[in-house]
Design a protein around this motif. Structure first.
Motif, PDB file in Angstrom:
ATOM      1  N   SER A   7       0.778  -1.058  -0.069  1.00  0.00           N
ATOM      2  CA  SER A   7      -0.030  -0.021  -0.024  1.00  0.00           C
ATOM      3  C   SER A   7       1.050   1.016   0.289  1.00  0.00           C
ATOM      4  CB  SER A   7      -1.126   0.055   1.163  1.00  0.00           C
ATOM      5  OG  SER A   7      -0.273   0.204   2.414  1.00  0.00           O
ATOM      6  N   LEU A   8       0.364   2.495  -0.231  1.00  0.00           N
ATOM      7  CA  LEU A   8       1.069   3.628  -0.488  1.00  0.00           C
ATOM      8  C   LEU A   8       1.612   3.906   1.024  1.00  0.00           C
ATOM      9  CD1 LEU A   8       1.876   5.383  -2.502  1.00  0.00           C
ATOM     10  CD2 LEU A   8       0.170   6.949  -2.030  1.00  0.00           C
ATOM     11  N   ASP A   9       1.078   3.429   2.047  1.00  0.00           N
ATOM     12  CA  ASP A   9       1.418   3.506   3.470  1.00  0.00           C
ATOM     13  C   ASP A   9       2.955   2.994   3.445  1.00  0.00           C
ATOM     14  OD1 ASP A   9      -0.793   4.907   4.121  1.00  0.00           O
ATOM     15  OD2 ASP A   9      -1.741   3.112   5.092  1.00  0.00           O
ATOM     16  N   ASN A  10       3.202   1.926   2.915  1.00  0.00           N
ATOM     17  CA  ASN A  10       4.516   1.363   2.824  1.00  0.00           C
ATOM     18  C   ASN A  10       5.555   1.838   2.402  1.00  0.00           C
ATOM     19  OD1 ASN A  10       2.404  -1.473   2.265  1.00  0.00           O
ATOM     20  ND2 ASN A  10       3.293  -0.947   4.154  1.00  0.00           N
ATOM     21  N   TYR A  11       5.174   2.957   1.397  1.00  0.00           N
ATOM     22  CA  TYR A  11       6.319   3.641   0.494  1.00  0.00           C
ATOM     23  C   TYR A  11       7.357   4.045   1.178  1.00  0.00           C
ATOM     24  CZ  TYR A  11       8.269   6.836  -2.758  1.00  0.00           C
ATOM     25  OH  TYR A  11       9.118   7.677  -3.717  1.00  0.00           O
ATOM     26  N   SER A  12       7.479   4.720   2.153  1.00  0.00           N
ATOM     27  CA  SER A  12       8.795   5.207   2.727  1.00  0.00           C
ATOM     28  C   SER A  12       9.631   4.067   3.039  1.00  0.00           C
ATOM     29  CB  SER A  12       8.428   6.266   3.907  1.00  0.00           C
ATOM     30  OG  SER A  12       7.875   5.634   5.001  1.00  0.00           O
ATOM     31  N   LEU A  13       9.113   2.965   3.694  1.00  0.00           N
ATOM     32  CA  LEU A  13       9.843   1.907   4.120  1.00  0.00           C
ATOM     33  C   LEU A  13      10.489   1.103   3.081  1.00  0.00           C
ATOM     34  CD1 LEU A  13       7.604   0.669   7.245  1.00  0.00           C
ATOM     35  CD2 LEU A  13       9.920   1.983   7.161  1.00  0.00           C
ATOM     36  N   VAL A  14       9.565   0.957   1.998  1.00  0.00           N
ATOM     37  CA  VAL A  14       9.964   0.426   0.878  1.00  0.00           C
ATOM     38  C   VAL A  14      11.240   1.039  -0.096  1.00  0.00           C
ATOM     39  CG1 VAL A  14       9.228  -0.543  -1.705  1.00  0.00           C
ATOM     40  CG2 VAL A  14       7.852  -1.003   0.381  1.00  0.00           C
ATOM     41  N   LYS A  15      10.853   2.493   0.023  1.00  0.00           N
ATOM     42  CA  LYS A  15      12.077   3.199  -0.727  1.00  0.00           C
ATOM     43  C   LYS A  15      13.442   3.059   0.099  1.00  0.00           C
ATOM     44  CE  LYS A  15      12.781   7.251  -3.180  1.00  0.00           C
ATOM     45  NZ  LYS A  15      12.096   8.574  -3.982  1.00  0.00           N
ATOM     46  N   ASP A  16      13.349   3.005   1.513  1.00  0.00           N
ATOM     47  CA  ASP A  16      14.229   2.625   2.249  1.00  0.00           C
ATOM     48  C   ASP A  16      15.125   1.490   1.818  1.00  0.00           C
ATOM     49  OD1 ASP A  16      14.177   5.010   3.630  1.00  0.00           O
ATOM     50  OD2 ASP A  16      13.088   4.272   5.613  1.00  0.00           O
ATOM     51  N   LEU A  17      14.291   0.113   1.772  1.00  0.00           N
ATOM     52  CA  LEU A  17      14.865  -1.092   1.392  1.00  0.00           C
ATOM     53  C   LEU A  17      15.545  -0.801   0.003  1.00  0.00           C
ATOM     54  CD1 LEU A  17      14.962  -3.898   1.754  1.00  0.00           C
ATOM     55  CD2 LEU A  17      12.738  -4.216   0.667  1.00  0.00           C
ATOM     56  N   TRP A  18      14.954  -0.107  -1.074  1.00  0.00           N
ATOM     57  CA  TRP A  18      15.393  -0.017  -2.294  1.00  0.00           C
ATOM     58  C   TRP A  18      16.789   0.636  -2.324  1.00  0.00           C
ATOM     59  CZ3 TRP A  18      10.727   2.378  -5.111  1.00  0.00           C
ATOM     60  CH2 TRP A  18       9.852   1.453  -5.165  1.00  0.00           C
ATOM     61  N   ARG A  19      16.963   1.615  -1.337  1.00  0.00           N
ATOM     62  CA  ARG A  19      18.358   2.210  -1.296  1.00  0.00           C
ATOM     63  C   ARG A  19      19.119   1.148  -0.507  1.00  0.00           C
ATOM     64  NH1 ARG A  19      15.271   7.381   0.868  1.00  0.00           N
ATOM     65  NH2 ARG A  19      14.990   8.803  -1.215  1.00  0.00           N
ATOM     66  N   GLU A  20      18.960   0.533   0.681  1.00  0.00           N
ATOM     67  CA  GLU A  20      19.634  -0.242   1.168  1.00  0.00           C
ATOM     68  C   GLU A  20      20.257  -1.265   0.140  1.00  0.00           C
ATOM     69  OE1 GLU A  20      19.544  -4.269   3.823  1.00  0.00           O
ATOM     70  OE2 GLU A  20      18.049  -2.991   4.084  1.00  0.00           O
ATOM     71  N   CYS A  21      19.357  -1.699  -0.857  1.00  0.00           N
ATOM     72  CA  CYS A  21      19.693  -2.913  -2.026  1.00  0.00           C
ATOM     73  C   CYS A  21      20.434  -2.124  -3.077  1.00  0.00           C
ATOM     74  CB  CYS A  21      18.731  -3.520  -2.289  1.00  0.00           C
ATOM     75  SG  CYS A  21      18.010  -4.559  -0.929  1.00  0.00           S
ATOM     76  N   GLU A  22      20.597  -0.943  -3.000  1.00  0.00           N
ATOM     77  CA  GLU A  22      21.206   0.068  -3.916  1.00  0.00           C
ATOM     78  C   GLU A  22      20.851  -0.170  -5.279  1.00  0.00           C
ATOM     79  OE1 GLU A  22      25.524  -1.241  -3.898  1.00  0.00           O
ATOM     80  OE2 GLU A  22      25.573  -0.992  -1.748  1.00  0.00           O
ATOM     81  N   LEU A  23      19.196  -0.180  -5.263  1.00  0.00           N
ATOM     82  CA  LEU A  23      18.668  -0.185  -6.461  1.00  0.00           C
ATOM     83  C   LEU A  23      18.709   1.495  -7.125  1.00  0.00           C
ATOM     84  CD1 LEU A  23      15.512  -2.104  -5.995  1.00  0.00           C
ATOM     85  CD2 LEU A  23      17.530  -2.626  -7.179  1.00  0.00           C
ATOM     86  N   ARG A  24      18.791   1.447  -8.301  1.00  0.00           N
ATOM     87  CA  ARG A  24      18.722   2.822  -8.961  1.00  0.00           C
ATOM     88  C   ARG A  24      17.437   3.643  -8.975  1.00  0.00           C
ATOM     89  NH1 ARG A  24      20.807   4.086 -15.115  1.00  0.00           N
ATOM     90  NH2 ARG A  24      19.863   6.092 -15.203  1.00  0.00           N
ATOM     91  N   VAL A  74      15.411  -7.471  -1.653  1.00  0.00           N
ATOM     92  CA  VAL A  74      15.185  -8.455  -0.389  1.00  0.00           C
ATOM     93  C   VAL A  74      16.360  -7.737   0.687  1.00  0.00           C
ATOM     94  CG1 VAL A  74      15.645 -10.582   0.969  1.00  0.00           C
ATOM     95  CG2 VAL A  74      14.443 -10.403  -1.277  1.00  0.00           C
ATOM     96  N   ALA A  75      16.036  -7.392   1.862  1.00  0.00           N
ATOM     97  CA  ALA A  75      17.014  -6.881   2.768  1.00  0.00           C
ATOM     98  C   ALA A  75      18.345  -7.776   2.959  1.00  0.00           C
ATOM     99  CB  ALA A  75      16.425  -6.645   4.215  1.00  0.00           C
ATOM    100  N   LYS A  76      19.433  -7.241   2.984  1.00  0.00           N
ATOM    101  CA  LYS A  76      20.657  -8.019   3.202  1.00  0.00           C
ATOM    102  C   LYS A  76      20.456  -9.172   4.303  1.00  0.00           C
ATOM    103  CE  LYS A  76      23.325  -4.316   0.786  1.00  0.00           C
ATOM    104  NZ  LYS A  76      24.239  -3.439   0.826  1.00  0.00           N
ATOM    105  N   SER A  77      20.022  -8.643   5.351  1.00  0.00           N
ATOM    106  CA  SER A  77      19.944  -9.595   6.372  1.00  0.00           C
ATOM    107  C   SER A  77      18.889 -10.570   6.073  1.00  0.00           C
ATOM    108  CB  SER A  77      19.566  -8.780   7.640  1.00  0.00           C
ATOM    109  OG  SER A  77      18.370  -8.089   7.609  1.00  0.00           O
ATOM    110  N   ALA A  78      18.095 -10.749   5.469  1.00  0.00           N
ATOM    111  CA  ALA A  78      17.169 -11.628   5.070  1.00  0.00           C
ATOM    112  C   ALA A  78      17.208 -12.449   3.631  1.00  0.00           C
ATOM    113  CB  ALA A  78      15.721 -10.848   4.890  1.00  0.00           C
ATOM    114  N   ARG A  79      18.276 -12.358   3.131  1.00  0.00           N
ATOM    115  CA  ARG A  79      18.677 -13.052   1.881  1.00  0.00           C
ATOM    116  C   ARG A  79      18.796 -14.501   2.354  1.00  0.00           C
ATOM    117  NH1 ARG A  79      22.200  -8.322  -1.149  1.00  0.00           N
ATOM    118  NH2 ARG A  79      20.264  -6.881  -1.612  1.00  0.00           N
ATOM    119  N   LYS A  80      18.643 -15.398   1.205  1.00  0.00           N
ATOM    120  CA  LYS A  80      18.810 -16.835   1.140  1.00  0.00           C
ATOM    121  C   LYS A  80      17.864 -17.481   1.951  1.00  0.00           C
ATOM    122  CE  LYS A  80      22.982 -16.384  -1.257  1.00  0.00           C
ATOM    123  NZ  LYS A  80      23.073 -16.955  -2.310  1.00  0.00           N
TER     124      LYS A  80
END
Length: 134
Positions: A7-24, A74-80
Motif C-alpha cells: 500500500s502507499l502507506d508502505n512507500y517510505s519503508l520500501v524506498k528505504d529498502l530499495w536504497r539499502e539494496c542499491e537499486l537505482r 530483499v534486505a541484506k539480512s534476510a537473503r537466502k
C-alpha cells in the motif's frame, strides 16, 4: 514471513529498502508515480513482512501481453531464505502471463545470479532501447 499487497502507506519503508539494496532510483519511483501504479488494475506491489519489518518488496504488472517485474529487493539480512523467490511467485500469479520480462543491469552480479537460479534466461534476441522524456 507473510506476503501482502503493498500500500502507499508502505512507500517510505520500501524506498528505504530499495536504497539499502542499491537499486537505482528512477523518476517513476516517486510517491505520486507509485500511487498510480498501485491504483492500476494491471499492476501492484507486494511486500514480505517478517517480525513486523519489511524484509522484501517487488512491483509487477502486465501490459496485456507480457508480465513485468520491477524493483525486486530483499534486505541484506534476510537473503537466502526464499523471500525473493516467494515474491516472484506472487508476481507470476498476479500477472498470469506466459512470458515475464525483467531488466537487470549487466553489472548486477547478485541480481543476475538470482534470476538465473530461478531459470530466467538472457534474451539475446531483444535489445532494450530507452528514451528519457523531460
Amino acid at each position: 514471513m507473510k506476503i501482502v499487497k503493498m500500500s502507499l502507506d508502505n512507500y517510505s519503508l520500501v524506498k528505504d529498502l530499495w536504497r539499502e539494496c542499491e537499486l537505482r532510483e528512477e523518476p517513476e519511483d516517486q510517491r505520486e508515480e507509485i500511487a498510480i501504479l498501485l491504483e492500476s488494475p494491471q499492476a501492484t506491489g507486494f511486500i514480505a513482512e517478517e517480525n513486523g519489518k519489511i524484509a522484501g518488496a517487488v512491483l509487477c504488472g502486465s501490459d496485456g501481453r507480457y508480465g513485468y517485474i520491477h524493483h525486486l529487493a530483499v534486505a541484506k539480512s534476510a537473503r537466502k531464505q526464499g523471500i525473493g523467490k516467494s515474491l516472484v511467485e506472487e508476481c507470476i500469479r498476479f500477472v498470469q502471463r506466459r512470458h515475464i520480462i525483467i531488466m537487470v543491469r549487466k553489472n548486477n552480479e547478485i541480481g543476475n545470479a538470482f534470476w538465473s537460479h530461478l531459470q530466467f534466461q538472457n534474451a539475446d534476441w531483444i535489445k532494450v532501447q530507452f528514451i528519457k522524456i523531460q
